[in-house]
Design an enzyme around this catalytic site. Structure first.
Site, short mmCIF file in Angstrom:
data_model
loop_
_atom_site.label_atom_id
_atom_site.label_comp_id
_atom_site.label_asym_id
_atom_site.label_seq_id
_atom_site.Cartn_x
_atom_site.Cartn_y
_atom_site.Cartn_z
N GLU A 45 0.84 -1.20 0.00
CA GLU A 45 0.00 0.00 0.00
C GLU A 45 0.87 1.25 0.00
O GLU A 45 2.03 1.22 0.48
CB GLU A 45 -0.89 -0.02 1.25
CG GLU A 45 -1.81 1.20 1.37
CD GLU A 45 -2.93 1.02 2.38
OE1 GLU A 45 -2.94 0.00 3.10
OE2 GLU A 45 -3.81 1.90 2.45
N ASN A 194 -12.28 -1.26 -1.10
CA ASN A 194 -11.61 -1.89 0.04
C ASN A 194 -12.35 -1.48 1.32
O ASN A 194 -12.69 -0.31 1.49
CB ASN A 194 -10.15 -1.39 0.12
CG ASN A 194 -9.50 -1.76 1.45
OD1 ASN A 194 -9.17 -2.92 1.67
ND2 ASN A 194 -9.33 -0.79 2.33
N GLU A 195 -12.57 -2.45 2.18
CA GLU A 195 -13.22 -2.19 3.47
C GLU A 195 -14.36 -1.19 3.29
O GLU A 195 -14.41 -0.13 3.94
CB GLU A 195 -12.19 -1.73 4.52
CG GLU A 195 -11.17 -2.82 4.79
CD GLU A 195 -10.31 -2.65 6.04
OE1 GLU A 195 -10.33 -1.57 6.65
OE2 GLU A 195 -9.63 -3.64 6.40
N TYR A 262 -7.01 -9.03 11.36
CA TYR A 262 -5.70 -8.75 11.93
C TYR A 262 -5.59 -9.37 13.31
O TYR A 262 -6.57 -9.37 14.08
CB TYR A 262 -5.46 -7.24 12.02
CG TYR A 262 -5.14 -6.62 10.68
CD1 TYR A 262 -3.86 -6.72 10.15
CD2 TYR A 262 -6.12 -5.97 9.93
CE1 TYR A 262 -3.55 -6.16 8.90
CE2 TYR A 262 -5.82 -5.42 8.69
CZ TYR A 262 -4.54 -5.52 8.18
OH TYR A 262 -4.24 -4.97 6.95
N GLU A 317 -6.37 -9.27 3.53
CA GLU A 317 -5.52 -8.60 4.53
C GLU A 317 -5.50 -9.47 5.78
O GLU A 317 -6.57 -9.79 6.33
CB GLU A 317 -6.04 -7.20 4.88
CG GLU A 317 -5.75 -6.17 3.80
CD GLU A 317 -6.15 -4.74 4.18
OE1 GLU A 317 -6.04 -4.39 5.37
OE2 GLU A 317 -6.56 -4.00 3.27
N GLN A 366 1.91 -6.11 5.59
CA GLN A 366 2.19 -5.76 4.21
C GLN A 366 3.65 -6.10 3.93
O GLN A 366 4.44 -6.18 4.85
CB GLN A 366 1.93 -4.29 3.98
CG GLN A 366 0.49 -3.88 4.27
CD GLN A 366 0.20 -2.46 3.78
OE1 GLN A 366 1.01 -1.78 3.18
NE2 GLN A 366 -1.01 -2.03 4.07
O1 AHR Z 1 -3.12 -2.56 6.18
C1 AHR Z 1 -3.41 -1.33 6.79
C2 AHR Z 1 -4.87 -0.96 6.67
O2 AHR Z 1 -5.64 -1.87 7.39
C3 AHR Z 1 -5.44 -1.00 5.28
O3 AHR Z 1 -5.21 0.17 4.58
C4 AHR Z 1 -6.90 -1.17 5.54
O4 AHR Z 1 -7.56 -1.84 4.51
C5 AHR Z 1 -6.94 -1.95 6.85
O5 AHR Z 1 -7.83 -1.40 7.74
#
Ligand code: AHR
Length: 514
Positions: A45, A194-195, A262, A317, A366
């Site tokens: 990103e 995205n999201e 995450y 992600e 990432q």
């Molecule tokens: O990876 C960091 C951020 O986490 C990304 O930009 C977003 O899609 C997610 O919330």
């Protein structure tokens, strides 16, 4: 009574030696599912030092070896991972990105403010051509995230035409040719925002499903590369989101549905990446192992609407998320990477492998200098993180046939809570070689493993590698980049037809069987 005494003695001995007993059975007969190599994908990103001062050091850079500004040591290291795909340009950034700002002569490209990530000035010197060139250098397929939140259907349709339409007289391929690229790149993977539930527009699932239908209707390759369209997926355990997308989007418009998860302990108290307590380690692993539940439950919803398994789950992600390194910009998400991250990577990839029927793609967040990165850089120095090593050890599973396994494992206990200590996945590659990847997340206990194969005799263990360290906090630094790295593992033997080995605490092992 005698038997009972013997059992008691064995149990006592195991308690004293601290060895857990693990039993694994692998189905090595004909396989049903293939582990898509795209499960081993990455994410880049425009955030912090991932692109600028990461992948891209600028065309004029004379101190760091590069081709057209793309850093060559990063390319070399990533090629060894066989990176199958790379997602770009975000993330949250994607829904603010206007791709036409990043083409043409660099001196004419407008600048913008990267409002999501530290209000830095984005000069658009790394745009579509640079990213797609980088993918070619990596041998990776590009995965472009389209701007839905602040873009238009026309803008996204034009991006598809620009990258994919064969040469002709229509405006986008003509513009591409004027910018120096004669043949289309043929981009297959496209993310539709995205999201969308958050930074991508704060939409409801119902609203996004309609928007998705509208955007995808106008995305065409003009007879070129067929498109693989991926819907912006659920935030972790938001099952309603997946339900609505699967229910409301017609199959002819949908190839994949995303999921983001995450491993974060608490969004308000994420904790240090390197100086964490036993409690924080356990809490992180609990979040990481939650991936199994998420994938299982989202799959059940997808199975209901798509029993023929035509739509894939794309975990685009995932990874660990901690406080930034002291002294670094809070918006740049630069964090160190320890053996804890190796545990996250190993267990998560085992989950994806084992769910290969539905999970066809995933992207670790990432690649460079951001979150659970595989590579960290500082000036012209580069280091490979423990996560890199897990990815490298696991690459043997790419496009191999999944061999389902059943495991009985002791628990890794903390306080009054517990997690399964050992996780496994296995596959057979095209040459017939079997690979077994194992993770023992317990930092205080070795495990004694007994592995049997149904449908195949084990004749030899030809190779093994182990990633382990003196502590779960161990990590590589620029001063000591080789502290954590895989070593040969020769501790597996065949006894009465079963494979026996002892796994060190907090370790990852990959075995190769002939
Ligand atoms: O990876 C960091 C951020 O986490 C990304 O930009 C977003 O899609 C997610 O919330």
């Amino acid at each position: 009574m005698k038997k009972f005494k013997t059992l008691l003695a064995v149990l006592l001995m195991l308690t004293l030696t601290g060895l857990g007993q693990v039993s694994i059975t692998i189905e090595a007969g004909p396989a049903r599912d293939t582990i898509s190599r795209h499960i081993y994908g990455h994410f880049a990103e425009h955030l912090g030092r991932c692109i600028y001062d990461g992948f891209y050091v600028g065309e004029g850079n004379k101190t760091i070896p590069n081709r057209d500004g793309i850093r060559l040591d990063i390319i070399d290291a990533l090629k060894k991972l066989q990176v199958p795909n790379l997602r770009w340009p975000g993330g949250c950034f994607a829904d603010t990105y206007h791709w036409k700002d990043g083409i043409g002569l660099k001196k004419n490209r407008p600048t913008m403010i990267n409002t999501w990530w530290g209000n830095t000035t984005e000069d658009n010197s790394f745009g579509t051509h640079e990213f797609l060139q980088m993918c070619e250098m990596l041998g990776a397929e590009p995965y472009l995230s389209g701007n839905v939140g602040s873009g238009t259907p026309q803008e996204l349709a034009d991006w598809v035409k620009y990258t994919n339409h064969p040469n002709g007289s229509s405006p986008m391929p003509v513009l591409r040719q004027q910018n120096g690229r004669a043949t289309p790149w043929g981009v297959r993977f496209w993310g539709i925002g995205n999201e969308a539930w958050g930074c991508g527009g704060n939409m409801t699932a119902e609203f996004y499903a309609n928007i998705y239908r509208q955007y995808t209707t106008f995305m065409t390759s003009g007879g070129g590369q067929p498109l693989y369209r991926i819907a912006s997926g659920a935030n972790g355990g938001d099952y309603h989101w997946t339900e609505v997308l699967m229910r409301d989007i017609p199959k002819h418009l949908l190839d994949g549905v995303g999921v983001h998860h995450y491993s974060v302990i608490d969004w308000n108290a994420k904790g240090s990446a390197t100086r964490f307590t036993d409690a924080q380690y356990f809490a992180t692993m609990k979040q990481a192992l939650r991936m199994e539940e998420l994938v299982t439950k989202h799959s059940a919803i997808m199975d209901k609407y798509d029993p023929k398994n035509e739509v894939a789950m794309i975990v685009d992600e995932w990874g660990g998320w901690y406080d930034v390194e002291p002294g670094t910009n809070g918006a740049f998400l630069f964090q160190q990477n320890t053996m804890r991250d190796a545990m996250i990577a190993g267990t998560t990839l085992n989950t994806f492998n084992n769910h290969a029927r539905r999970v066809k793609m995933a992207n670790l967040a990432q690649t460079v200098n951001v979150l659970q990165a595989v590579i960290l850089t500082e000036g012209n120095k580069l280091l490979l993180t423990p996560t890199y090593h897990v990815m490298e050890m696991y690459k043997v599973h790419q496009d191999a046939a999944l061999l389902p396994s059943v495991i009985t494992t002791p628990d890794f206990m903390y306080d009054n809570d517990k997690l399964p200590a050992v996780s496994v996945s296995a596959s057979r590659d095209k040459s017939g070689t079997i690979h077994i990847s194992l993770v023992n997340i317990d930092p205080g206990k070795s495990q004694e493993l007994r592995i049997t194969l149904n449908g195949q005799k084990i004749s030899a263990v030809s190779a093994g590698r182990v990633l382990a360290a003196a502590s779960i906090q161990a990590h590589n630094t620029f001063a000591d980049p080789g502290r954590v790295k895989p070593m040969p593992f020769n501790g597996a033997s065949i006894q009465e037809g079963a494979l026996r080995l002892e796994m060190p605490p907090a370790s990852v092992i990959v075995l190769t069987l002939k």
